[in-house]
Design a protein around this motif. Structure first.
Motif, mmCIF file in Angstrom:
data_model
loop_
_atom_site.group_PDB
_atom_site.id
_atom_site.type_symbol
_atom_site.label_atom_id
_atom_site.label_comp_id
_atom_site.label_asym_id
_atom_site.label_seq_id
_atom_site.Cartn_x
_atom_site.Cartn_y
_atom_site.Cartn_z
ATOM 1 N N SER A 53 -8.434 47.574 54.041
ATOM 2 C CA SER A 53 -8.825 46.358 54.588
ATOM 3 C C SER A 53 -8.990 44.955 53.948
ATOM 4 O O SER A 53 -8.668 44.154 54.620
ATOM 5 C CB SER A 53 -10.270 46.786 55.231
ATOM 6 N N TYR A 56 -5.183 43.523 54.141
ATOM 7 C CA TYR A 56 -4.457 43.124 55.427
ATOM 8 C C TYR A 56 -3.821 41.928 55.597
ATOM 9 O O TYR A 56 -2.715 41.816 56.111
ATOM 10 C CB TYR A 56 -5.712 43.380 56.541
ATOM 11 N N LEU A 93 -5.651 52.172 59.602
ATOM 12 C CA LEU A 93 -6.881 51.723 58.986
ATOM 13 C C LEU A 93 -8.097 52.327 59.832
ATOM 14 O O LEU A 93 -8.902 52.870 59.239
ATOM 15 C CB LEU A 93 -7.053 50.276 58.590
#
Length: 107
Positions: A53, A56, A93
């Motif tokens: 995350s 990203y 994710l």
């Protein structure tokens, strides 16, 4: 650039609106101490989800630049496929976060 490529890039860019909060939460999660009794699988899933995350924007902007280059050189089909990479990354994710939740419930 075609509509579907543009739409995929816009949808992939929407999570960047909340990225400052995601970055802060991910950094705090990675910095948190782990207890010795945590399962290794859970630790691997959690760290993978947090690092994924946080990273990203790298995936999104690399895909954005590559898709724009392909669109400029009239390789529309390749540009569309590249524009789907951030969406696939978000799907992976999401699956990691679901596995995280499920492993937390079991343990």
């Amino acid at each position: 650039m075609r509509f579907k490529t543009t739409l995929a890039l816009i949808i992939g860019g929407l999570p960047l609106l909340i990225y400052p909060g995601v970055f802060l939460a991910g950094a705090m999660g990675l910095a948190a101490p782990w207890s010795g009794d945590a399962e290794r699988l859970l630790m691997a899933v959690v760290k993978s989800a947090l690092i994924g995350s946080i990273s990203y924007p790298l995936v999104y902007f690399a895909s954005l630049i590559a898709a724009l280059v392909m669109a400029i050189t009239q390789r529309i089909a390749i540009a569309f496929k590249i524009s789907l990479i951030p969406l696939a990354y978000l799907l992976v994710l999401s699956l990691l976060f679901i596995v995280w939740i499920l492993l937390n419930q079991v343990g």
